[in-house]
Design an enzyme around this catalytic site. Structure first.
Site, PDB file in Angstrom:
ATOM      1  N   HIS A 265       0.823  -1.205   0.000  1.00 43.13           N
ATOM      2  CA  HIS A 265       0.000   0.000   0.000  1.00 43.13           C
ATOM      3  C   HIS A 265       0.863   1.264   0.000  1.00 43.13           C
ATOM      4  CE1 HIS A 265      -3.824  -2.183   1.666  1.00 43.13           C
ATOM      5  NE2 HIS A 265      -3.385  -2.667   0.505  1.00 43.13           N
ATOM      6  N   GLU A 267       0.828   3.937   1.819  1.00 42.65           N
ATOM      7  CA  GLU A 267       1.303   4.405   3.120  1.00 42.65           C
ATOM      8  C   GLU A 267       2.557   3.636   3.544  1.00 42.65           C
ATOM      9  OE1 GLU A 267      -3.253   4.635   3.033  1.00 42.65           O
ATOM     10  OE2 GLU A 267      -1.693   3.202   2.444  1.00 42.65           O
ATOM     11  N   CYS A 293      -5.587   1.136   5.726  1.00 42.44           N
ATOM     12  CA  CYS A 293      -6.036  -0.179   6.201  1.00 42.44           C
ATOM     13  C   CYS A 293      -5.434  -0.460   7.576  1.00 42.44           C
ATOM     14  CB  CYS A 293      -5.655  -1.273   5.205  1.00 42.44           C
ATOM     15  SG  CYS A 293      -3.887  -1.651   5.199  1.00 42.44           S
ATOM     16  N   CYS A 296      -1.549  -0.915   7.601  1.00 47.57           N
ATOM     17  CA  CYS A 296      -0.846   0.353   7.409  1.00 47.57           C
ATOM     18  C   CYS A 296      -1.017   1.262   8.628  1.00 47.57           C
ATOM     19  CB  CYS A 296      -1.345   1.053   6.148  1.00 47.57           C
ATOM     20  SG  CYS A 296      -0.768   0.287   4.609  1.00 47.57           S
TER      21      CYS A 296
END
Length: 345
Positions: A265, A267, A293, A296
């Site tokens: 992801h 992040e 999420c 993260c």
């Protein structure tokens, strides 16, 4: 200046476009881009075929494909009016530019239907004969799937709303007032949050998973420290090339959601980028397109980030919000709505 027109069917977007062309604006219709391609392929051009073709392009090249084609065709230092914006991601690509003004055109549905009956220049209008067919056709273009038409989503948060419910003369009066004020809209400086959110849309365009094109920047004292976008680990295959790696997750309340786990992801990539180059991101602010999420969120907490700014919420964000609150990380969601994306579960 770029003026982007959204609006309901037969609301008068073409009339607004014609007015602006009279002021020296160059016109790009996203629908005309499709019509020209269909003409080259010697295919018929009904409204249904236009929609199907546009959806196929979004599926193959990403939901913002038509906007990217339009922007790439623009000449520098010229004013443009863009019509037929029908996808949220098309709109967001344009909105990432400082010189963009979003204008929404509307009119009562019965007025618009009467205009349709009088309109004869478009062959794709021919199949709609009744008011019920008209309403049904319009409703069919309101999808939460980013690979389809999203009329109800692109109508939200325009800079200007023009109600074209009377004569063309009245419309021109409204447009005269708008035109005088439009330069002030362009020259307004964005806030720091708005500025960094615009940047993450550029990052998101590099993403390699079409289920969730997203980007993130980490900032401290108004300076960018690190950035990332959704993509597979270095040297590994991308979703866009080999398909998704979907896993199901069962939550505490028994609900099940599906997630693609092939990519890292945005992040996590931004945090990894900082670590790789020895940059401290402690007490920083992370900007992203949607609430991070759960995995993260835990990385963000451990990295010492103290504030997260998400443009929209994520449909499976319950655990993230819980741990942010427990860890004292401030979460600001700019638009209180879910971020739609492909095959969302």
């Amino acid at each position: 200046m770029i003026i982007g027109l959204t609006g309901t069917y037969c609301a008068g977007k073409d009339s607004v476009s014609s007015y602006l062309q009279g002021k020296g604006f160059l016109h790009i219709s996203l629908s005309d881009l499709l019509r020209n391609e269909l003409k080259k392929q010697k295919k018929p051009c009904t409204r249904a075929i236009l929609i199907k073709y546009a959806n196929a392009l979004r599926k193959k090249f990403g939901p913002s494909v038509l906007a990217r084609v339009a922007l790439n065709s623009m000449l520098p230092n010229r004013n443009y009016v863009i019509s037929s914006i029908r996808s949220l991601f098309e709109l967001e690509i344009f909105k990432s530019r400082k010189d963009f003004v979003h204008v929404h055109v509307d009119a009562p549905i019965k007025t618009r239907f009467q205009r349709l009956l009088k309109r004869t220049e478009r062959k794709e209008d021919e199949k709609i004969k009744t008011f019920e067919e008209f309403k049904k056709s319009e409703e069919s273009e309101k999808s939460n799937d980013i690979e389809k038409q999203q009329l109800h989503l692109v109508f939200k948060d325009p800079n200007v709303i023009i109600n074209n419910n009377k004569t063309i003369k009245e419309l021109h009066k409204k447009l005269d007032k708008f035109y005088k004020k439009s330069k002030a809209l362009i020259n307004k400086r964005p806030s720091w949050d708005e500025y960094f959110i615009k940047i993450i849309y550029s990052l998101a365009s590099r993403s390699t998973c079409d289920r969730g094109r997203s980007g993130a920047v980490i900032v401290r004292n108004k300076r960018i420290l690190s950035a990332g976008y959704v993509g597979s680990p270095v040297g590994l295959p991308h979703c866009n090339d080999v398909g998704h790696e979907l896993h199901s997750k069962t939550h505490e309340d028994g609900t099940v959601s599906k997630h693609c786990v092939r990519t890292t992801h945005c992040e996590a990539n931004a945090i990894a980028q900082a670590a790789r180059h020895g940059i401290s991101i402690e007490n920083g602010t992370l900007y992203c397109l949607m609430t991070p999420c759960y995995d993260c969120a835990k990385l963000i907490i451990n990295a010492g980030i103290k504030r997260v700014v998400a443009e929209r919420d994520y449909h499976a964000s319950r655990e993230s919000k819980r741990v942010f609150k427990q860890a004292g990380v401030k979460l600001d969601i700019v638009k209180k709505e879910l971020m739609p994306y492909a095959k969302q579960k």
